[in-house]
Design an enzyme around this catalytic site. Sequence first.
Site, short mmCIF file in Angstrom:
data_model
loop_
_atom_site.label_atom_id
_atom_site.label_comp_id
_atom_site.label_asym_id
_atom_site.label_seq_id
_atom_site.Cartn_x
_atom_site.Cartn_y
_atom_site.Cartn_z
N ASP A 191 0.70 -17.48 -53.97
CA ASP A 191 0.20 -16.13 -54.13
C ASP A 191 -0.25 -15.64 -52.75
O ASP A 191 -1.35 -15.93 -52.31
CB ASP A 191 -0.98 -16.19 -55.11
CG ASP A 191 -1.58 -14.83 -55.38
OD1 ASP A 191 -1.15 -13.84 -54.76
OD2 ASP A 191 -2.52 -14.76 -56.21
N ASP A 204 -2.40 -3.62 -67.07
CA ASP A 204 -2.78 -4.74 -66.21
C ASP A 204 -4.08 -5.39 -66.75
O ASP A 204 -4.56 -5.05 -67.84
CB ASP A 204 -2.93 -4.20 -64.78
CG ASP A 204 -2.64 -5.25 -63.73
OD1 ASP A 204 -3.04 -6.40 -63.92
OD2 ASP A 204 -2.03 -4.91 -62.69
N ASP A 242 1.63 -13.02 -64.81
CA ASP A 242 1.34 -12.93 -63.39
C ASP A 242 0.62 -14.21 -62.98
O ASP A 242 0.24 -15.03 -63.83
CB ASP A 242 0.44 -11.70 -63.17
CG ASP A 242 0.39 -11.27 -61.72
OD1 ASP A 242 1.16 -11.80 -60.90
OD2 ASP A 242 -0.43 -10.39 -61.41
N ARG A 251 6.02 -13.62 -62.19
CA ARG A 251 5.98 -13.55 -60.73
C ARG A 251 6.50 -14.84 -60.11
O ARG A 251 7.25 -14.82 -59.14
CB ARG A 251 4.57 -13.25 -60.23
CG ARG A 251 4.58 -12.92 -58.73
CD ARG A 251 3.25 -12.41 -58.25
NE ARG A 251 2.23 -13.44 -58.28
CZ ARG A 251 0.95 -13.22 -57.97
NH1 ARG A 251 0.53 -12.02 -57.63
NH2 ARG A 251 0.08 -14.20 -58.02
N ASP A 290 3.43 -8.66 -54.61
CA ASP A 290 2.55 -7.62 -54.07
C ASP A 290 3.03 -7.07 -52.74
O ASP A 290 2.54 -7.46 -51.68
CB ASP A 290 1.13 -8.18 -53.93
CG ASP A 290 0.58 -8.61 -55.28
OD1 ASP A 290 1.17 -8.24 -56.31
OD2 ASP A 290 -0.44 -9.32 -55.29
N HIS A 298 4.63 0.48 -59.79
CA HIS A 298 3.37 -0.24 -59.95
C HIS A 298 2.49 0.05 -58.74
O HIS A 298 3.00 0.33 -57.65
CB HIS A 298 3.64 -1.74 -60.07
CG HIS A 298 2.42 -2.56 -60.37
ND1 HIS A 298 1.43 -2.13 -61.21
CD2 HIS A 298 2.05 -3.79 -59.94
CE1 HIS A 298 0.48 -3.07 -61.28
NE2 HIS A 298 0.83 -4.08 -60.51
#
Length: 954
Positions: free
Chosen positions: A264, A410, A523, A583, A599, A657
């Site tokens: 991440d 979300d 996610d 993700r 992201d 998004h």
Amino acid sequence: MITRAPIAVIIFCAVIIQAVDKSNFKTCSQSGFCKRQRDHKPAESQYRALLDAVEIGPSAIKVHLVNKQNSAKLLLEVFALQDNTVRVKINDLEPNKLRYEIPVGDVLVQEPQQASLQVHSKDSSHMKLKVQDNTVILYASPFHMDFLSSDTPVMSLNSQGLLKYEQYRSKSKNEAAEDKPVDGVDENPGEEQEKEEENTAEEPDMWEETFKTHQDSKPYGPSSVGMDISFPGFEFVYGIPEHADDLALKSTKDTDPYRLYNLDVFEYELNNPMALYGSVPYMIAHNEEKSVGVFWQNAAETWIDIRSNTADRGMFSKLVDFVKGDDKIPQVDTHWFSESGIIDMFIMLGPQPKDVFRQYGLLTGTTPLPPLFALAYHQCRWNYNDEHDVASVDAGFDEHDIPVDVIWLDIEHTDGRRYFTWDAHKFPHSDEMIRNVSAKGRKMVTIVDPHIKKDSNYFICQQFQDRDLFIKNKDDSIYDGWCWPGSSYYPDFTDPKVREFWASKFHTDEYKGSTNDLHIWNDMNEPSVFNGPEVTMHKDAKHMNGWEHRDVHNVYGLYVHRATYEGIKLRGGNNHRPFVLSRAFYAGSQRYGAVWTGDNKADWTHLKISMPMLLTLNLVGLTQSGADVGGFFTNPEPELLTRWYQAASYQPFFRAHAHLDTRRREPWLQPPDHKQVTREAIRTRYRLLPYWYTVFQENEATGMPVMRPLWVEFPKEKETFRIEDTFMIGSSLLVRPVTDAGMTSVSVYLPGQDQVWYDRDTWQMKNGGQQVLVNVNLQKAKNMLSSQIPVFQRGGSIIPQKTRIRRSSILMADDPYTLIVALDKKNALSSFSWKTDFLSFISKRQQGHAKGDLYEDDYYSFRYKNGQYIKRRFTFANSKLSSSDIHSGGISMKSNAWIERVIVVGYAQHPSSVGLSTGSKQSDLSFDYDSERRVLTIRKPGININEDFTITVQ
Ligand SMILES: *[C@@H]1O[C@H](CO)[C@@H](O)[C@H](O)[C@H]1NC(C)=O
């Protein structure tokens, strides 16, 4: 969605971190095994294959490999598999401790089918095997293997001698005594010591490793495996996502190797080999003659070095290590190494791109046809605040006449980030809210992450804890990490029991306030652990059967995705196709749905990089993929947002998004001119949905990617091998998004010397094999023709589309089709004006050809698997357009859709009449002919899509 600075930063400084904090992530020199493998010199461990004692079976051979220095033994197995594929496995011969192998059925769809293998010749120095049209030569000493595709060498293993296998062993007295940092490599290892074991030269990080404040206890010591793979005759290699980098992979001579370790990464940097959210250790090499692929099936952290004797040329002063041989023949050398597990390679010998896609699809599966809504437009944001907000966004699309299929929620929709729950104040009537949205044929998606809030009053936490389903620390206490809800536990998704229990939670009886129209987003499933090493889980955490997190890290996200997919499938009685976005991913994730590039940022460079990133994902089977439209972080200026919509309307997964801290940016909030263009981009997506759906069906059946680099369609054209700003959707549409500010025109390369292309806005014909300049002026937004991005239809293709845009895709299910018939090059020669019957006959013959398919079904269920679908082939030849049934079992579904219009572009002369004939009737059709643009429009054939017909142009 989402990553953030380390938690300490959030708490102690209210500062927004502007870019990736690289110090959070390891470089190769901070990773013990990466360093050891990368620095490995062939002479340090040579292997010999004991060909005198080879075991030969009908489709496999087994050979022992002996390390010349320390006599350590490995077992080499070579399997001939169906469809030009060879598997090469190297494992310990007599292991101290079993090594992790991903269970069959989890990444591999099934045990691969074996093919026959012939021993062509054999002596003690080498052995020659025949596998279909390919030859495999195994050399005894030093051990290496060559692969030939119809006599052309295309790949070799260990030809640089980099095979290095760190066998599990117990900590020696020597090492135990030296259980403190040692400086560098052992100086002067004595004779005897060197003979003992390859790995005796100990390094400080072999038995434990520290990164920042985190300690990896490494109870089993060093266990990495590595080997080199060379591609003689190739200059270009592709694949091994996920990296924010070019489509054509680069030499890593002056950088770290490409890293595969699901992480991440907060505000990732572009154009570097750092690891991102997903990992697919699969590489494709391509040249004008051949395509080959290699899949390195290993779920541990993996790094890949790349050298190229063409790319690295001119740097000879610095050129060291492993590029060898004649540099007149291009060659790419790669070096792969993983922290644990075994060497298990699948070598796909093509020989053409389509063959490699099929071969990889046979091994790891293809994407099951998504429900139609998944291919339409998705509106997401962190967060839509409450039910009223959702209702007003839903209504906003209708007011502004913009279609949308899915509205997303979300993490803030939950009760304190407890997934499977709702915030009782903001979403008191969640089921009614979903029903209101789904009344228009739309769907909703909520986020369900794999970190479970540590809270004994939270039913999910309680139930998983009662059943002992969480990942453990090495001391068997429950692994506890910090994520969105604070202190959290992580279900062990590698365990089938866990997946089954998780799946059962999606039933509407369990997931209160949900309905069957709610789909799911996973996610943070790398997994993200805010306070863990590199923002992920400790490598010595324990999974099912005592496997370390180290062994399974890269496949964890796939298991989360799979469990969720199975839950949604079960909820719909195994008959409704689920939609699940993930993700994190690994090879095989394509079987469970969509992925996205995480992201990204509202920046032109991020829009630009979305093309190579998605093309790479498509090459490795992850065809249902997209990037956050507009960029997740920060606010896009109107021009960027508009260009992003235009680009993404031609990318497979199309979702807007945005971060919590950004301004609202639903399409109608754009300034009027931009809103108009954005609206048009979304509507164009809906127009082309029949084509998208047909191409996705082709992907499921054949493994052909949906979004294709030009070289996939033009494999012999070297000019295309590096192109990443232009791509194909299926075989018929070429797209060149605008990815810079202030552009009024862009140059587009149209491939194919004998190919023609038609501009989709003007139907102007262009010859292939050249660069053309296309006007893309956004300022003239009122003139729609000049505000579009360049999109060309390939001459020789037929594209089905729909012209009436409704509020959601399913409302268009019964709407009529328009067929766009784009004639191929033959037509360009045929502008005869002579008036004799004979010549007119000849010119008709030369009107060009085209063909294309249409796939249709109920758009949501699995009934298509039982033959409930329609598949037609349209063919235009000799001035006749015909439609025939290509359903393998004949027509087996009735459609209400009919054909309302046929547009033939590139038609060279004014017809005198157009006639329709079907099984039951003959009639004349009305038409228009635009002689300047050479466009023939045939009106109202009025034929049901199920019917065979012929339209004859006279
Ligand atoms: C659903 O729609 C009805 C009718 O417009 C409205 O009265 C109701 O408030 C809506 N419910 C929710 C939860 O949005």
